[in-house]
Each structure stands twice: as structure tokens, then as C-alpha cells.
Enzyme design. Sequence first.
Site, short mmCIF file in Angstrom:
data_model
loop_
_atom_site.label_atom_id
_atom_site.label_comp_id
_atom_site.label_asym_id
_atom_site.label_seq_id
_atom_site.Cartn_x
_atom_site.Cartn_y
_atom_site.Cartn_z
N PRO A 74 -15.68 4.78 -32.72
CA PRO A 74 -16.84 5.01 -31.61
C PRO A 74 -17.18 3.51 -30.89
O PRO A 74 -18.42 3.30 -31.11
CB PRO A 74 -17.60 5.85 -32.30
CG PRO A 74 -17.83 5.38 -33.71
CD PRO A 74 -16.49 4.96 -33.96
N CYS A 75 -16.26 2.86 -30.17
CA CYS A 75 -16.83 1.63 -29.76
C CYS A 75 -18.00 1.83 -28.42
O CYS A 75 -18.69 1.01 -28.27
CB CYS A 75 -15.66 0.95 -29.02
SG CYS A 75 -14.60 1.88 -27.76
#
Length: 206
Positions: A160-161
Site C-alpha cells: 500500500p504505497c
Amino acid sequence: MITREEVLKFGLSFQNTYEEKPFHDQNWQLVRVKGSRKAFLWIYDRNGYVNLNVKADPEWRDFWRSAYEAVTAGYHQNKEHWNTLILDGSIPDKDIKRMIAESYDLVTDSPTKRIYEAVKKIPKGRVATYGKVAEMAGNPRMSRAVGNALHKNPDPDHIPCYRVVNSKGELAGAFAFGGEEVQRKLLEADGIEVVNGKVDLKKYGL
């Protein structure tokens, strides 16, 4: 990504890699890691298609084989640890790149791999700065490397950048997967308040 040139260019985009043609048969190209000389990508033509051999994590090996008919047990290699990708147009580029990236990570203890593992640990409802991710990945000085790695994120569904912001809590104007507006929506879906393109690090930061 169906040509040898495209595949080779992507393979060589990883840090400390080089091309080798170890056999008398020019059909075979390998991409190796400098130092260890371990190969993570084999490129060759077979039955009219470009084929790739990539190393596969046992947890993902069978998943890829079941997901695409064009992913089979490794040709001329240990079938427990290698998959063959037949580039017949049926495998999306993003998954080809993901499998190559996974192969690279399996033969290296790469900073990129540690960065991705660190980002996976950011819980829903929280954010981390590039510096914090670098610290979590074992090197507080590689904040820039964090940004580069996230820009190439091979698996945004599981890495989940969007939960990574700069040192001021600001969202990334050049967020690789749709821009600042997409990042804002993803953060808000996590329950994080975004005001004027910023997140309150005291409230939401790790």
C-alpha cells in the site's frame, strides 16, 4: 511486453544486473546479479514465442500457474522453484513485471525488497514518511530509494504505497497510480483525514 528487447530492458533496470549469453546457442540470454552472479531471468525463443524463466516463491508458484495457461513449470529448470512464462499476449504486462521483480528479489537481499516489506507493515488508518519507511527497511539514509521503489511498485494491491507521504505529511503530486487525487481517496477510505493535500502526522503517522 512481448519482445526480447522489452524484457531485457526491464530486467536490466534492476540494480546491479547485467546480461550474459553463456551458451554457444545465441537463443539464450540471461540476466544476472553482479557479485553473486545469480540469474533471475532467462530469455529464449521456443515454439514461436519468447519464453522467460523466472524464479518463483513456493507460495506464489502454483498461483501463477493456475492464473494463466501461459505460465508453466520451469522449462529445463527445477520445477519446484522456477516458472516459465510464454509471452503469447495472454499475460498482462503488470503481471509479467511482477513475476520478474519477484524473481529478482528471491535471488537478492535487495533494499527494494526490504522497502516493500516495510510498506506492507503500515496498518490501515496510519501513514509513514519516506524517511520512516527507510528506517523500517534498515537504512534511514535511503529515503530517495524508497520513492524510486514505490514508483515501480509491482503489486499495489498488497504493497500500500499510498500510505507513504513526505516529511511534511504531503501527498505525492506524482503518485504513480493515478495522482494525488487517487491517493487522497485511498487514504480517506482508510479513515485518514486529508486537508489541503496534507495528513496530520501527529495524528496518523507511525
